[in-house]
Design a protein around this motif. Sequence first.
Motif, PDB file in Angstrom:
ATOM      1  N   GLU A  20      57.157  -7.621  50.820  1.00  0.00           N
ATOM      2  CA  GLU A  20      57.607  -6.244  51.428  1.00  0.00           C
ATOM      3  C   GLU A  20      56.575  -5.312  51.217  1.00  0.00           C
ATOM      4  O   GLU A  20      56.314  -4.951  50.002  1.00  0.00           O
ATOM      5  CB  GLU A  20      59.009  -5.919  51.175  1.00  0.00           C
ATOM      6  CG  GLU A  20      59.305  -4.490  51.741  1.00  0.00           C
ATOM      7  CD  GLU A  20      59.448  -4.458  53.321  1.00  0.00           C
ATOM      8  OE1 GLU A  20      58.526  -3.841  53.845  1.00  0.00           O
ATOM      9  OE2 GLU A  20      60.329  -4.874  53.791  1.00  0.00           O
ATOM     10  N   ASP A  21      56.070  -4.875  52.429  1.00  0.00           N
ATOM     11  CA  ASP A  21      54.729  -4.086  51.946  1.00  0.00           C
ATOM     12  C   ASP A  21      55.229  -2.517  52.191  1.00  0.00           C
ATOM     13  O   ASP A  21      54.533  -1.579  51.780  1.00  0.00           O
ATOM     14  CB  ASP A  21      53.749  -4.025  53.226  1.00  0.00           C
ATOM     15  CG  ASP A  21      54.401  -3.816  54.705  1.00  0.00           C
ATOM     16  OD1 ASP A  21      55.322  -4.505  54.902  1.00  0.00           O
ATOM     17  OD2 ASP A  21      53.762  -3.160  55.631  1.00  0.00           O
ATOM     18  N   ASP A  64      59.642 -10.049  54.485  1.00  0.00           N
ATOM     19  CA  ASP A  64      59.520  -9.086  55.573  1.00  0.00           C
ATOM     20  C   ASP A  64      58.729  -9.698  56.908  1.00  0.00           C
ATOM     21  O   ASP A  64      57.770 -10.394  56.272  1.00  0.00           O
ATOM     22  CB  ASP A  64      58.856  -7.800  55.124  1.00  0.00           C
ATOM     23  CG  ASP A  64      58.564  -6.619  56.250  1.00  0.00           C
ATOM     24  OD1 ASP A  64      59.580  -6.744  57.264  1.00  0.00           O
ATOM     25  OD2 ASP A  64      57.707  -5.744  56.270  1.00  0.00           O
ATOM     26  N   GLY A  66      56.858  -8.045  59.209  1.00  0.00           N
ATOM     27  CA  GLY A  66      55.504  -7.357  59.380  1.00  0.00           C
ATOM     28  C   GLY A  66      54.731  -7.254  58.317  1.00  0.00           C
ATOM     29  O   GLY A  66      55.125  -6.080  57.450  1.00  0.00           O
ATOM     30  N   LYS A 114      66.497  -4.805  60.350  1.00  0.00           N
ATOM     31  CA  LYS A 114      66.391  -3.394  59.505  1.00  0.00           C
ATOM     32  C   LYS A 114      67.001  -2.391  60.581  1.00  0.00           C
ATOM     33  O   LYS A 114      66.674  -2.622  61.804  1.00  0.00           O
ATOM     34  CB  LYS A 114      64.915  -3.251  59.180  1.00  0.00           C
ATOM     35  CG  LYS A 114      64.390  -4.141  58.092  1.00  0.00           C
ATOM     36  CD  LYS A 114      62.931  -3.672  57.970  1.00  0.00           C
ATOM     37  CE  LYS A 114      62.324  -4.231  56.931  1.00  0.00           C
ATOM     38  NZ  LYS A 114      60.924  -4.217  56.560  1.00  0.00           N
TER      39      LYS A 114
HETATM   40 CA    CA Z   1      56.737  -4.490  57.144  1.00  0.00          CA
END
Ligand code: CA
Length: 230
Positions: A20-21, A64, A66, A114
Motif C-alpha cells: 500500500e503506497d 492495493d 493503484g 475503499k
Molecule cells: Ca494507492
Amino acid sequence: MSQRPAPDPLTPGPRVLVVEDDEQLATMLSALLVDEGYAVDVARDGQRGLHLGLSGRYDVMLIDRGLPAIEGVDLVRRLRNQGVTAPVLVLTARGTAADRVEGLDAGAEDYLVKPFDVDELLARLRALLRRHREDSDELDLGVRRLVVASRTVVEDGGPDVVLSGRECELLLVLARRPGRVFGRDELLRRVFDDADTTGSVDTYVHYLRRKLGREVVHTVRGSGYRMGSA
Ligand code: CA
C-alpha cells in the motif's frame, strides 16, 4: 475487536504482506493487523511488493490496486506467474464490475472497495486464511510428516523450507502417491511441460534433496523416482 483473546506471543501469527503506497493507510493497516496477531510486512510500491512476495513467506497478501512502480493487478499476475499461491485480497478505490473481474482474473481471491470497514477486512482475511489452510497438503512419508502450503514445507522440529514453484509441484506429484514409482518421462510431462530434457527432472530431484534431505526422494534404478516406502 476487543473481545477476541490476545494473541499468544509464543505462537507466531499468520504472516501478511501489505502493499500500500498511502502512508497513512499503510500505517493504520499495519497497526490493526499487528493488533490482531499477524506478523506484518509493509511494501510501499509494487517493486518492493514483488520482491517480498516472491520470498514465499506469506500466508496472505493485501495488495492495493493503484501502486507506483508495478500496479496492483500486474503485481498479482507476476506473483502468480512465479508460482506464489498465497491468497490475495485486492484493495481498490474503484468498484466497477470490470475492475473486479480484472483483479480476479489476475489471480486475486477477493476484492474490497475503499473506504472499507476494518471488521469486514479482518473477516475476509480470516476467511482466506481458513480456505487456504484447508487447501494445504499434509504429506505422510512414513517417518516424516510434511505440511505444504504456499510453497513452504513445514515439519515438526525442523525449519520452514521455501520451495520454488517447480520444486513444489514435483514434491506434490510424488508425495500424493507415496510408494508409487514415477518415470522421468511421466514427471517431465506432469511437472515440466515446457522443458525438453529429462535432465531437468534429475536436477529438480537434486534440489528437493538438498532442501529436504537426501532420503526424501528415492531413486528406483532403471525406473525413476518415488517418495515413501515401496
Ligand atoms: Ca494507492
